[in-house]
Design a protein around this motif. Sequence first.
Motif, PDB file in Angstrom:
ATOM      1  N   ALA A 247     114.731  19.611  76.566  1.00  0.00           N
ATOM      2  CA  ALA A 247     113.635  18.598  76.525  1.00  0.00           C
ATOM      3  C   ALA A 247     113.886  17.348  75.907  1.00  0.00           C
ATOM      4  O   ALA A 247     113.385  16.284  76.107  1.00  0.00           O
ATOM      5  CB  ALA A 247     112.428  19.321  76.580  1.00  0.00           C
ATOM      6  N   SER A 248     114.135  17.826  74.406  1.00  0.00           N
ATOM      7  CA  SER A 248     114.290  16.639  73.538  1.00  0.00           C
ATOM      8  C   SER A 248     115.480  15.564  73.835  1.00  0.00           C
ATOM      9  O   SER A 248     115.427  14.531  73.871  1.00  0.00           O
ATOM     10  CB  SER A 248     114.624  17.246  72.017  1.00  0.00           C
ATOM     11  N   SER A 249     116.574  16.169  74.536  1.00  0.00           N
ATOM     12  CA  SER A 249     117.666  15.273  75.090  1.00  0.00           C
ATOM     13  C   SER A 249     117.055  14.474  76.115  1.00  0.00           C
ATOM     14  O   SER A 249     117.634  13.419  76.316  1.00  0.00           O
ATOM     15  CB  SER A 249     118.743  16.192  75.275  1.00  0.00           C
TER      16      SER A 249
ATOM     17  N   TYR B  35     114.112   7.463  76.761  1.00  0.00           N
ATOM     18  CA  TYR B  35     113.462   6.168  76.036  1.00  0.00           C
ATOM     19  C   TYR B  35     114.534   5.355  75.458  1.00  0.00           C
ATOM     20  O   TYR B  35     114.404   4.124  75.262  1.00  0.00           O
ATOM     21  CB  TYR B  35     112.679   7.021  74.611  1.00  0.00           C
ATOM     22  N   HIS B  36     115.787   5.746  75.251  1.00  0.00           N
ATOM     23  CA  HIS B  36     116.946   4.971  74.811  1.00  0.00           C
ATOM     24  C   HIS B  36     117.718   4.297  75.898  1.00  0.00           C
ATOM     25  O   HIS B  36     118.407   5.096  76.746  1.00  0.00           O
ATOM     26  CB  HIS B  36     117.648   5.732  73.430  1.00  0.00           C
ATOM     27  N   ASP B  37     118.459   3.200  75.774  1.00  0.00           N
ATOM     28  CA  ASP B  37     119.303   2.629  76.510  1.00  0.00           C
ATOM     29  C   ASP B  37     120.745   2.690  76.218  1.00  0.00           C
ATOM     30  O   ASP B  37     121.420   3.205  76.795  1.00  0.00           O
ATOM     31  CB  ASP B  37     118.914   1.267  76.952  1.00  0.00           C
TER      32      ASP B  37
ATOM     33  N   ALA C  73     112.201   9.593  69.432  1.00  0.00           N
ATOM     34  CA  ALA C  73     112.061  10.481  71.010  1.00  0.00           C
ATOM     35  C   ALA C  73     112.351  11.889  71.087  1.00  0.00           C
ATOM     36  O   ALA C  73     111.730  12.468  71.841  1.00  0.00           O
ATOM     37  CB  ALA C  73     112.643   9.409  71.970  1.00  0.00           C
ATOM     38  N   ALA C  74     113.480  12.111  70.613  1.00  0.00           N
ATOM     39  CA  ALA C  74     113.981  13.447  70.809  1.00  0.00           C
ATOM     40  C   ALA C  74     113.093  14.406  69.911  1.00  0.00           C
ATOM     41  O   ALA C  74     112.717  15.529  70.338  1.00  0.00           O
ATOM     42  CB  ALA C  74     115.453  13.415  70.136  1.00  0.00           C
ATOM     43  N   HIS C  75     112.709  13.878  68.607  1.00  0.00           N
ATOM     44  CA  HIS C  75     111.609  14.870  67.857  1.00  0.00           C
ATOM     45  C   HIS C  75     110.464  14.894  68.352  1.00  0.00           C
ATOM     46  O   HIS C  75     109.867  16.209  68.674  1.00  0.00           O
ATOM     47  CB  HIS C  75     111.316  14.212  66.486  1.00  0.00           C
ATOM     48  N   ILE C  76     109.811  13.936  69.138  1.00  0.00           N
ATOM     49  CA  ILE C  76     108.542  14.122  69.857  1.00  0.00           C
ATOM     50  C   ILE C  76     108.587  14.871  71.007  1.00  0.00           C
ATOM     51  O   ILE C  76     107.643  15.838  71.430  1.00  0.00           O
ATOM     52  CB  ILE C  76     107.841  12.631  70.151  1.00  0.00           C
TER      53      ILE C  76
END
Length: 492
Positions: free
Chosen positions: A250-252, A258-260, A320-323
């Motif tokens: 899920a974090s991945s 979020y990231h490009d 983004a991965a943390h959240i």
Amino acid sequence: MAFGFPPKHKEIFQLDNIDKEHYLLFAIETAKQLNWDVSFINESGFVAYTNFSMVSWSEEVNITIEEKSVTIKSACTSIQIFDWGKNKKNINLFVSKFEEVKNTMSQEDINSKLIELWQKNPRTENNALSKPPSTSKNKLTGFFSVFKPTKDYFVTPILLLTTISIFLIMVLSGVNFFAPSGESLLNWGANFKPMTLDGQWWRLFTAIFLHIGIFHLLMNMYALVYIGLLLEPYLGKTRFIGAYLLTGIASSIASLWYHDITISAGASGAIFGLYGVFLALLTTNLLDKSVKKAFMTSILVFVGYNIVNGLKPDSGIDNAAHIGGLLSGFIIGYAFVPSLKNFESKKLKLSTITALTVITLLSSILVYKILPNDIGKYEKEIQQFVSMEAKALEVFNLPDDTSEEQYIDEFTKHGIYYWNENIKLLDSFKELDLPAHIRTRNLILREYCELRIKSYEFVCKSIEEDTDAYEIAIDDCNKKMEKIISTLTNLQ
């Protein structure tokens, strides 16, 4: 100052002329007068938690009474390496207050409180949720015990050893020990949107076990051991590994969304997922209220600090991965509640994990399918630019005996043609959702192509008119192109 995992201080005292029952009573009264939260009481001792304050993140104090001695141990409940003397101070406070309580209690008070104490049934359940969090932490006898699987601490050391082994294999294969290159991380399976969305979905999983240097690895493994010691005894092996892997995926996915063009790797998303599970359990009535009070604040401070720290520019932290891990862990934690209430039901446990696995995978597939891969498309098509540029520059490799007509023909039909094709290609990228710096680079590349066309046209005119009048214009174009090439090099 104590150092260790967790930082702790222990002292052993003789009972002297006090029997176990009276010592237990005096110790409980002492802890209460120190405003500690007392729980997990039985005939052999109890566990107490100090209050959270500016000088304390709530320590866990274990009182263990044997036939002729008592062991008092104070240990930090938060994720820290040094205690700065807090644990030793707790024991000194306890010993000092104990003497005061013992000498001031009347026999009448002692008798009444003993009756009250044993009227409240001590905990006798064998359910993992009835154990204090120190259960597995107490089994760590040294550094190497962190890596040894035990009954309530089984999955965590396996994850620890697996992740460290992968890092060592990477280093032995030539990957930099401190700061691996982006290329190295991608070769080993890091999460990178253009590649992950280009059919390499397995990167969502492999990225969980990769780390960007030794310091990144050490910080994550320390956090993993800490939360593993707390949470695995409560969840059991199957729920724990399920939560780790599902929140890691899920974090991945969150990072992918979020990231490009960020290369993402590390176990921190899955670790934050475990913190999310623990936080969810702390909001229920499954755990003792003293445990909830002791751990809720310290974990919220840890999580909050890391997320706020990740908001800093150029922090290198994948928030983004943390959240994503934290939120998915919170949901999974609540989903575990029914099976934790019926801890011995294997059917309920497995059906819960199966349902969570299906939901997580289906949600991940959905996000994976709907996310646009404009960067990936751009990276593929920009290779056409390089190819056509090479073809356009072939005119400078014509043999010396090439006629003027052939020169003009090659410059026009191949040179200028391919530069125009590159301009069309760059213009087509306007429809893609690209980062600002790539859009800027495309504009500069377009200007470069236009200068090439002008230069080629001047060369053709120079040949047609048999004149040197265009040398200054050609030289001016070349100088501008050199400046553009320098600018593009700095942008990379």
